[in-house]
Motif scaffolding. Structure first.
Motif, short mmCIF file in Angstrom:
data_model
loop_
_atom_site.label_atom_id
_atom_site.label_comp_id
_atom_site.label_asym_id
_atom_site.label_seq_id
_atom_site.Cartn_x
_atom_site.Cartn_y
_atom_site.Cartn_z
N GLN A 1 6.15 -33.88 45.54
CA GLN A 1 6.84 -33.18 46.61
C GLN A 1 7.29 -31.82 46.11
O GLN A 1 7.92 -31.70 45.05
N ARG A 2 6.96 -30.78 46.85
CA ARG A 2 7.32 -29.43 46.45
C ARG A 2 8.81 -29.19 46.66
O ARG A 2 9.43 -29.79 47.56
N PRO A 3 9.42 -28.31 45.86
CA PRO A 3 10.87 -28.10 45.97
C PRO A 3 11.34 -27.73 47.37
O PRO A 3 12.43 -28.13 47.79
N SER B 1 10.18 -30.61 52.95
CA SER B 1 10.96 -31.71 53.51
C SER B 1 10.18 -33.01 53.35
O SER B 1 8.97 -33.01 53.10
N VAL B 2 10.89 -34.12 53.51
CA VAL B 2 10.22 -35.43 53.43
C VAL B 2 9.13 -35.52 54.49
O VAL B 2 8.01 -35.97 54.21
N GLU B 3 9.43 -35.07 55.70
CA GLU B 3 8.45 -35.14 56.79
C GLU B 3 7.22 -34.30 56.47
O GLU B 3 6.08 -34.74 56.70
N LEU C 1 0.36 -35.19 52.63
CA LEU C 1 -0.42 -36.23 51.96
C LEU C 1 -1.31 -36.97 52.96
O LEU C 1 -2.47 -37.28 52.67
N SER C 2 -0.76 -37.26 54.12
CA SER C 2 -1.52 -37.99 55.13
C SER C 2 -2.75 -37.20 55.56
O SER C 2 -3.86 -37.75 55.68
N GLU C 3 -2.58 -35.91 55.78
CA GLU C 3 -3.70 -35.06 56.18
C GLU C 3 -4.77 -35.00 55.09
O GLU C 3 -5.98 -35.04 55.38
N ALA C 4 -4.33 -34.92 53.83
CA ALA C 4 -5.29 -34.87 52.72
C ALA C 4 -6.07 -36.17 52.62
O ALA C 4 -7.29 -36.16 52.38
N SER D 1 6.97 -45.06 47.98
CA SER D 1 7.15 -45.53 49.36
C SER D 1 6.68 -44.49 50.36
O SER D 1 6.05 -44.82 51.37
N LEU D 2 6.97 -43.22 50.08
CA LEU D 2 6.53 -42.15 50.97
C LEU D 2 5.01 -42.00 50.93
O LEU D 2 4.38 -41.73 51.96
#
Length: 254
Positions: free
Chosen positions: A38-40, A43-45, A51-54, A74-75
């Motif tokens: 996760q980049r600094p 956001s979580v969303e 990731l989902s798109e990739a 989990s994310l």
């Protein structure tokens, strides 16, 4: 599935690099996606969406999360499910009970498999134990898991190594009493579990024997489940293993 599924491997470390040639050797298409942190400013969303798109763009059917276990997994599982993929996560499972329930419900709704990579549970002798000794009431369970290499991922040996032993117990003899569990990095390799009854050892498994293709055997187990076969090593199973491990650590602090 009629055809062999394609995989997308998430991660860029030692384990991700090991998994790609293993899958390729089994004739499975496998792509990698390394930008899993996760980049600094993310956001979580936005992180889950990226990731989902990739994963969706990979056109794979199975996501193998070859990353260090932790809350972020989990994310990543959520992102894979949102992309419509089946998921394999590495042990140990650090997700909360609430996360586990939420993700299992999500997988059930989407008719997707969630698997945790407890590879020694497909060892032939572990399966024999389940057939012979389950549930193991009145037996005592013990084991050693020593690894000659150093710790590469920053996870205590009790979590990273003993969870293998706890998983075998939960699978084959969940009603057994735990007698002794030992683990360490940088000691001569030994992976041994045993059962005792009335003070006598009645069975043992040398996990280093018969494990030459243990990862490939786990892949076959997962793919059979995609075709409808029963599969027990999901997040609920992994949470039970983690709870048992935490209870053992509380009783036997080191």
């Amino acid at each position: 599935m009629a055809e062999a599924p394609a995989y997308v491997i998430l991660g860029r470390g030692r384990w991700a690099k090991k998994m790609q040639p293993i899958l390729a050797g089994e004739g499975r298409a496998a792509t990698t996606f390394g930008e899993t942190r996760q980049r600094p400013s993310e956001s979580v969303e936005s992180y889950v969406s990226r990731l989902s798109e990739a994963m969706a763009a990979s056109r794979a059917q199975v996501a193998w999360l070859c990353v260090v276990p932790g809350p972020h997994v989990s994310l990543m599982v959520q992102a894979a499910l949102e992309a419509g993929l089946h998921v394999i996560a590495e042990k140990p499972w650090y997700g909360s009970a609430a996360d586990t329930e939420r993700l299992q419900a999500m997988a059930h709704k989407k008719r997707r498999l969630l698997a945790v990579h407890f590879e020694y549970l497909v060892h032939r002798e572990a399966e024999n134990w389940r057939r012979t000794f389950y549930p193991g009431a009145g037996l005592r369970f013990g084991g050693n898991f020593f690894l000659s290499r150093p710790d590469h991922i920053g996870i205590p040996a009790m979590d990273n190594l003993v969870c293998h032993l706890m998983a075998i117990r939960e699978f084959a003899v969940p009603a057994s009493e735990i007698s002794e569990l030992q683990c360490a990095y940088e000691r001569p390799d030994e992976r041994l579990v045993w059962l005792e009854s009335s003070g006598q050892r009645i069975a043992s498994i040398d996990l280093l024997k018969g494990s030459e293709r243990i990862i490939q055997d786990f892949v076959k187990k997962v793919e059979a489940a995609l075709g409808g076969a029963a599969f027990a090593f999901d997040l609920d199973f992994a949470l039970r293993v983690e709870n048992q491990l935490n209870a053992y650590k509380a009783r036997c602090p080191r």
